[in-house]
Enzyme design. Structure first.
Site, PDB file in Angstrom:
ATOM      1  N   GLN A   1      26.149  32.755 -29.538  1.00 13.03           N
ATOM      2  CA  GLN A   1      26.068  33.390 -30.869  1.00 13.03           C
ATOM      3  C   GLN A   1      27.453  33.658 -31.434  1.00 13.03           C
ATOM      4  O   GLN A   1      27.678  33.541 -32.631  1.00 13.03           O
ATOM      5  CB  GLN A   1      25.249  34.676 -30.808  1.00 13.03           C
ATOM      6  CG  GLN A   1      23.776  34.430 -30.584  1.00 13.03           C
ATOM      7  CD  GLN A   1      23.229  33.317 -31.467  1.00 13.03           C
ATOM      8  OE1 GLN A   1      23.131  33.451 -32.678  1.00 13.03           O
ATOM      9  NE2 GLN A   1      22.874  32.187 -30.863  1.00 13.03           N
TER      10      GLN A   1
ATOM     11  N   ASP B   1      16.773  28.866 -31.293  1.00 13.50           N
ATOM     12  CA  ASP B   1      17.488  28.366 -32.478  1.00 13.50           C
ATOM     13  C   ASP B   1      16.948  27.009 -32.909  1.00 13.50           C
ATOM     14  O   ASP B   1      17.044  26.649 -34.083  1.00 13.50           O
ATOM     15  CB  ASP B   1      18.986  28.219 -32.174  1.00 13.50           C
ATOM     16  CG  ASP B   1      19.698  29.555 -32.206  1.00 13.50           C
ATOM     17  OD1 ASP B   1      19.191  30.470 -32.866  1.00 13.50           O
ATOM     18  OD2 ASP B   1      20.750  29.670 -31.560  1.00 13.50           O
TER      19      ASP B   1
ATOM     20  N   HIS C   1      -7.650  57.293 -68.882  1.00 14.78           N
ATOM     21  CA  HIS C   1      -8.257  56.779 -67.644  1.00 14.78           C
ATOM     22  C   HIS C   1      -9.690  57.307 -67.508  1.00 14.78           C
ATOM     23  O   HIS C   1     -10.630  56.559 -67.231  1.00 14.78           O
ATOM     24  CB  HIS C   1      -7.446  57.228 -66.414  1.00 14.78           C
ATOM     25  CG  HIS C   1      -6.176  56.476 -66.190  1.00 14.78           C
ATOM     26  ND1 HIS C   1      -5.136  56.479 -67.078  1.00 14.78           N
ATOM     27  CD2 HIS C   1      -5.770  55.693 -65.153  1.00 14.78           C
ATOM     28  CE1 HIS C   1      -4.142  55.754 -66.611  1.00 14.78           C
ATOM     29  NE2 HIS C   1      -4.510  55.251 -65.430  1.00 14.78           N
TER      30      HIS C   1
ATOM     31  N   HIS D   1      29.158  31.261 -33.955  1.00 13.87           N
ATOM     32  CA  HIS D   1      28.717  31.058 -35.335  1.00 13.87           C
ATOM     33  C   HIS D   1      29.776  31.461 -36.356  1.00 13.87           C
ATOM     34  O   HIS D   1      29.914  30.838 -37.399  1.00 13.87           O
ATOM     35  CB  HIS D   1      27.464  31.891 -35.632  1.00 13.87           C
ATOM     36  CG  HIS D   1      26.194  31.193 -35.268  1.00 13.87           C
ATOM     37  ND1 HIS D   1      25.759  30.071 -35.916  1.00 13.87           N
ATOM     38  CD2 HIS D   1      25.247  31.470 -34.339  1.00 13.87           C
ATOM     39  CE1 HIS D   1      24.603  29.676 -35.404  1.00 13.87           C
ATOM     40  NE2 HIS D   1      24.272  30.507 -34.440  1.00 13.87           N
TER      41      HIS D   1
ATOM     42  N   GLU E   1      19.691  41.174 -33.980  1.00 13.77           N
ATOM     43  CA  GLU E   1      18.975  39.987 -34.458  1.00 13.77           C
ATOM     44  C   GLU E   1      18.256  39.308 -33.278  1.00 13.77           C
ATOM     45  O   GLU E   1      17.072  39.024 -33.335  1.00 13.77           O
ATOM     46  CB  GLU E   1      19.993  39.030 -35.083  1.00 13.77           C
ATOM     47  CG  GLU E   1      19.369  37.739 -35.564  1.00 13.77           C
ATOM     48  CD  GLU E   1      20.404  36.672 -35.903  1.00 13.77           C
ATOM     49  OE1 GLU E   1      21.560  36.769 -35.442  1.00 13.77           O
ATOM     50  OE2 GLU E   1      20.033  35.713 -36.603  1.00 13.77           O
ATOM     51  N   HIS E   2      19.018  39.049 -32.220  1.00 16.20           N
ATOM     52  CA  HIS E   2      18.440  38.453 -31.002  1.00 16.20           C
ATOM     53  C   HIS E   2      18.615  39.418 -29.838  1.00 16.20           C
ATOM     54  O   HIS E   2      19.710  39.947 -29.649  1.00 16.20           O
ATOM     55  CB  HIS E   2      19.167  37.169 -30.602  1.00 16.20           C
ATOM     56  CG  HIS E   2      19.234  36.144 -31.680  1.00 16.20           C
ATOM     57  ND1 HIS E   2      20.393  35.831 -32.332  1.00 16.20           N
ATOM     58  CD2 HIS E   2      18.277  35.364 -32.225  1.00 16.20           C
ATOM     59  CE1 HIS E   2      20.162  34.888 -33.231  1.00 16.20           C
ATOM     60  NE2 HIS E   2      18.879  34.589 -33.199  1.00 16.20           N
TER      61      HIS E   2
HETATM   62  N1  LIG Z   1      20.839  35.246 -39.303  1.00 21.02           N
HETATM   63  C1  LIG Z   1      20.424  33.989 -39.255  1.00 21.02           C
HETATM   64  O1  LIG Z   1      19.245  33.717 -39.163  1.00 21.02           O
HETATM   65  C2  LIG Z   1      21.453  32.884 -39.291  1.00 21.02           C
HETATM   66  C3  LIG Z   1      21.108  31.526 -39.044  1.00 21.02           C
HETATM   67  C4  LIG Z   1      22.105  30.529 -39.168  1.00 21.02           C
HETATM   68  C5  LIG Z   1      23.401  30.904 -39.551  1.00 21.02           C
HETATM   69  N2  LIG Z   1      23.664  32.220 -39.756  1.00 21.02           N
HETATM   70  C6  LIG Z   1      24.947  32.683 -40.255  1.00 21.02           C
HETATM   71  O2  LIG Z   1      25.171  31.982 -41.488  1.00 21.02           O
HETATM   72  C7  LIG Z   1      26.557  32.004 -41.746  1.00 21.02           C
HETATM   73  C8  LIG Z   1      27.021  30.643 -42.250  1.00 21.02           C
HETATM   74  O3  LIG Z   1      28.260  30.868 -42.877  1.00 21.02           O
HETATM   75  P1  LIG Z   1      29.189  29.707 -43.413  1.00 21.02           P
HETATM   76  O4  LIG Z   1      30.405  30.369 -43.959  1.00 21.02           O
HETATM   77  O5  LIG Z   1      29.340  28.706 -42.353  1.00 21.02           O
HETATM   78  O6  LIG Z   1      28.371  29.005 -44.582  1.00 21.02           O
HETATM   79  P2  LIG Z   1      27.740  29.537 -45.948  1.00 21.02           P
HETATM   80  O7  LIG Z   1      27.112  28.363 -46.590  1.00 21.02           O
HETATM   81  O8  LIG Z   1      26.892  30.721 -45.716  1.00 21.02           O
HETATM   82  O9  LIG Z   1      28.967  30.020 -46.841  1.00 21.02           O
HETATM   83  C9  LIG Z   1      29.906  29.128 -47.340  1.00 21.02           C
HETATM   84  C10 LIG Z   1      30.223  29.501 -48.774  1.00 21.02           C
HETATM   85  O10 LIG Z   1      30.788  30.813 -48.851  1.00 21.02           O
HETATM   86  C11 LIG Z   1      31.568  30.896 -50.010  1.00 21.02           C
HETATM   87  N3  LIG Z   1      32.838  31.568 -49.728  1.00 21.02           N
HETATM   88  C12 LIG Z   1      33.661  31.349 -48.678  1.00 21.02           C
HETATM   89  N4  LIG Z   1      34.761  32.109 -48.793  1.00 21.02           N
HETATM   90  C13 LIG Z   1      34.644  32.823 -49.947  1.00 21.02           C
HETATM   91  C14 LIG Z   1      35.451  33.783 -50.617  1.00 21.02           C
HETATM   92  N5  LIG Z   1      36.612  34.187 -50.121  1.00 21.02           N
HETATM   93  N6  LIG Z   1      34.999  34.308 -51.779  1.00 21.02           N
HETATM   94  C15 LIG Z   1      33.811  33.947 -52.294  1.00 21.02           C
HETATM   95  N7  LIG Z   1      33.004  33.025 -51.699  1.00 21.02           N
HETATM   96  C16 LIG Z   1      33.409  32.483 -50.541  1.00 21.02           C
HETATM   97  C17 LIG Z   1      31.863  29.493 -50.470  1.00 21.02           C
HETATM   98  O11 LIG Z   1      31.244  29.249 -51.698  1.00 21.02           O
HETATM   99  C18 LIG Z   1      31.239  28.604 -49.402  1.00 21.02           C
HETATM  100  O12 LIG Z   1      30.594  27.493 -49.940  1.00 21.02           O
HETATM  101  C19 LIG Z   1      27.235  32.459 -40.469  1.00 21.02           C
HETATM  102  O13 LIG Z   1      27.623  33.801 -40.654  1.00 21.02           O
HETATM  103  C20 LIG Z   1      26.137  32.361 -39.413  1.00 21.02           C
HETATM  104  O14 LIG Z   1      26.302  33.306 -38.377  1.00 21.02           O
HETATM  105  C21 LIG Z   1      22.734  33.207 -39.657  1.00 21.02           C
HETATM  106  N1  LIG Z   2      21.593  31.451 -34.164  1.00 17.13           N
HETATM  107  C1  LIG Z   2      21.397  31.305 -35.586  1.00 17.13           C
HETATM  108  C2  LIG Z   2      20.723  32.545 -36.113  1.00 17.13           C
HETATM  109  O1  LIG Z   2      21.572  33.614 -36.103  1.00 17.13           O
HETATM  110  C3  LIG Z   2      20.578  30.113 -35.951  1.00 17.13           C
HETATM  111  C4  LIG Z   2      21.149  28.804 -35.565  1.00 17.13           C
HETATM  112  C5  LIG Z   2      21.225  27.681 -36.291  1.00 17.13           C
HETATM  113  N2  LIG Z   2      21.783  26.734 -35.497  1.00 17.13           N
HETATM  114  C6  LIG Z   2      22.029  27.246 -34.375  1.00 17.13           C
HETATM  115  N3  LIG Z   2      21.664  28.516 -34.389  1.00 17.13           N
END
Ligand SMILES: NC(=O)c1ccc[n+]([C@@H]2O[C@H](COP(=O)([O-])OP(=O)(O)OC[C@H]3O[C@@H](n4cnc5c(N)ncnc54)[C@H](O)[C@@H]3O)[C@@H](O)[C@H]2O)c1
Ligand SMILES: N[C@H](CO)Cc1c[nH]c[nH+]1
Length: 441
Positions: free
Chosen positions: A259, A361, A420, A262, A327-328
């Site tokens: 995790q 996942d 009413h 990520h 979350e997990h």
């Molecule tokens: N909770 C869940 O179920 C789950 C599942 C999968 C992934 N996740 C989480 O999703 C997230 C994915 O994040 P990511 O960044 O890879 O992709 P993302 O698509 O969520 O975000 C990317 C976007 O953020 C914006 N951004 C980046 N920096 C910025 C700034 N300074 N100001 C304004 N906008 C900005 C940009 O537009 C960019 O396209 C991770 O935090 C991961 O842990 C959570």
């Molecule tokens: N662990 C993420 C949820 O927090 C989901 C994910 C996508 N790919 C791999 N893992």
């Protein structure tokens, strides 16, 4: 290296530290996101295109906003057939699990002629946010799409960011293909959330936005909630592992890092009754991290938002976990199944050493879009129910309404709502009774 977090019996202090990663950053990020949302609302496409250029380096226009059929074909050509098989297998597993969530319409027919019930109807138009910043998440496409399709949503679109080349990751295209989703907007971040929430001249407004994203995305969803519905705040990933002295330190370390990789804001916490386990897990973290590609992210998130909490008893471990509402939650103790009733707050629970969280996942069947930052205290993970709304209905014959007449009128008058009361009373006007043509009712 996991820092030891001193429990001292003060669970709420630990929770504040853990959830602080959400609130501290939110204060800083909130204003940035509010400005983005306001701009999109006021200027629509113009602001959307500006932010795509500024934040993601993509020169977005009306013409190149969506993935074209030719891009889809070109992307899919790059996909190994075995990868398609894996996506299909995951989809099947997820469908099997989510089918149990179907069927919440019901009708009751009473002997006195009263009929009451509830009809579940799918939402009409939903946007699935698929993160595309530091990693591509084809698994998230399937996790979002399967429950929506089972619920019967007909108009499903994907929003996902692209970089300067304007190309959506082929694996995301493949996952969308497997789920039968053809509209993919090449926009991400807070600007995409605001665009689908308010609608722009190129992107129609949706009823709901679902899916995880980074802090900017999660904050935008929060700000737009009410204009559209949202699923939950699924932000930076988290895992909390409850382990006793019998847990395998190799597995504990591996699962914490799974995790942590990520996001630098991800959180990985071990709660254990065994001091020796903490030492062994730290050795394993040092050993295993060396071969992992996202080492820098892992080390940063474990340093800033990871930790080991030593407790005296497993019951205390569950108290800590319930307070943090992760979350997990992984339970790596003897007889893990017997511990399940102790869990009050957690997005998804993984029991025993052969149910590692990454199985969930991708393939176990349960959903991986889950509440983070302590919000598992009041949110559930994504499910068929996330794409359904309910209308209640009731049918009362006149004779039964008559038995409620006086009480409803008195109740209405107690609220000062005489219209009413009147609505009931007029149905029993003597003059009308004589010429009532609607006798069957
Ligand atoms: N909770 C869940 O179920 C789950 C599942 C999968 C992934 N996740 C989480 O999703 C997230 C994915 O994040 P990511 O960044 O890879 O992709 P993302 O698509 O969520 O975000 C990317 C976007 O953020 C914006 N951004 C980046 N920096 C910025 C700034 N300074 N100001 C304004 N906008 C900005 C940009 O537009 C960019 O396209 C991770 O935090 C991961 O842990 C959570
Ligand atoms: N662990 C993420 C949820 O927090 C989901 C994910 C996508 N790919 C791999 N893992």
């Amino acid at each position: 290296m996991l820092k030891k977090i001193n429990n001292n019996g003060n669970i709420s202090q630990i929770a504040t530290k853990f959830q602080g990663r959400k609130t501290n950053v939110s204060e800083e990020v909130n204003q940035i996101v509010q400005n983005i949302v306001d701009d999109i609302r006021a200027k629509g496409d113009e602001a959307l295109f500006d932010y795509a250029k500024k934040l993601d380096g993509y020169k977005l226009t009306k013409e190149n906003l969506t993935v074209t059929p030719a891009e889809r074909v070109a992307g899919l050509e790059k996909i190994d057939p075995d990868y398609l098989r894996i996506l299909q297998r995951a989809k099947k597993q997820i469908e099997e699990f989510h089918k149990h969530q179907l069927g919440n319409s019901w009708t009751t027919y009473k002997e006195n002629g009263v009929i009451m019930g509830q009809i579940a109807r799918p939402l009409e138009r939903v946007a699935l946010y698929v993160p595309g910043g530091t990693a591509a998440y084809p698994s998230t496409v399937i996790m979002n799409a399967v429950p929506a399709l089972l619920a019967g949503v007909e108009d499903l679109v994907i929003i996902t960011p692209v970089k300067a080349d304007g190309l959506v990751n082929p694996n995301i295209l493949a996952a969308a293909e497997v789920c039968g989703i053809s509209t993919i907007y090449k926009v991400g971040g807070a600007q995409a959330v605001a665009a689908v929430a308010y609608g722009t001249s190129s992107i129609p407004k949706v009823d709901k936005i679902v899916g995880p994203g980074n802090l900017f995305v999660a904050t935008a969803k929060k700000i737009c909630y009410g204009i559209v519905d949202i699923d939950m705040i699924a932000g930076p990933s988290e895992v909390l592992i409850i382990a006793d002295e019998y847990a395998n330190p190799k597995y504990v370390a591996a699962d914490l890092m799974a995790q942590a990789e990520h996001d630098k804001l991800a959180s990985a916490i071990l709660v254990t009754t065994s001091e020796k386990l903490v030492v062994l897990v730290n050795k394993e973290l040092d050993r295993q991290v060396k071969s992992l590609e996202r080492r820098e992210i892992i080390e940063s998130s474990i340093e800033n938002y990871g930790g080991a909490i030593l407790v005296d008893t497993l019951d205390e471990a569950f108290e800590v976990s319930n307070q943090l509402a992760p979350e997990h939650l992984e339970i790596l103790t003897q007889d893990s199944l017997a511990q399940l009733p102790k869990v009050k707050n957690a997005g998804s629970i993984f029991l025993g050493e052969y149910t590692p969280e990454p199985l969930g996942d991708y393939m176990s069947g349960s959903n991986h879009v889950l509440p983070t930052g302590g919000t598992a205290k009041f949110y559930s993970g994504l499910g068929v129910y996330s794409f359904v709304k309910y209308s209640t209905f009731s049918y009362y014959p006149k004779a039964i309404l008559a038995t409620f007449k006086d009480d409803v009128e008195a109740f209405a008058e107690s609220e000062g709502l005489t219209a009413h009361a009147n609505s009931i009373a007029v149905r029993f006007d003597e003059a009308d009774e004589a010429k009532n043509t609607n006798k069957g009712e």
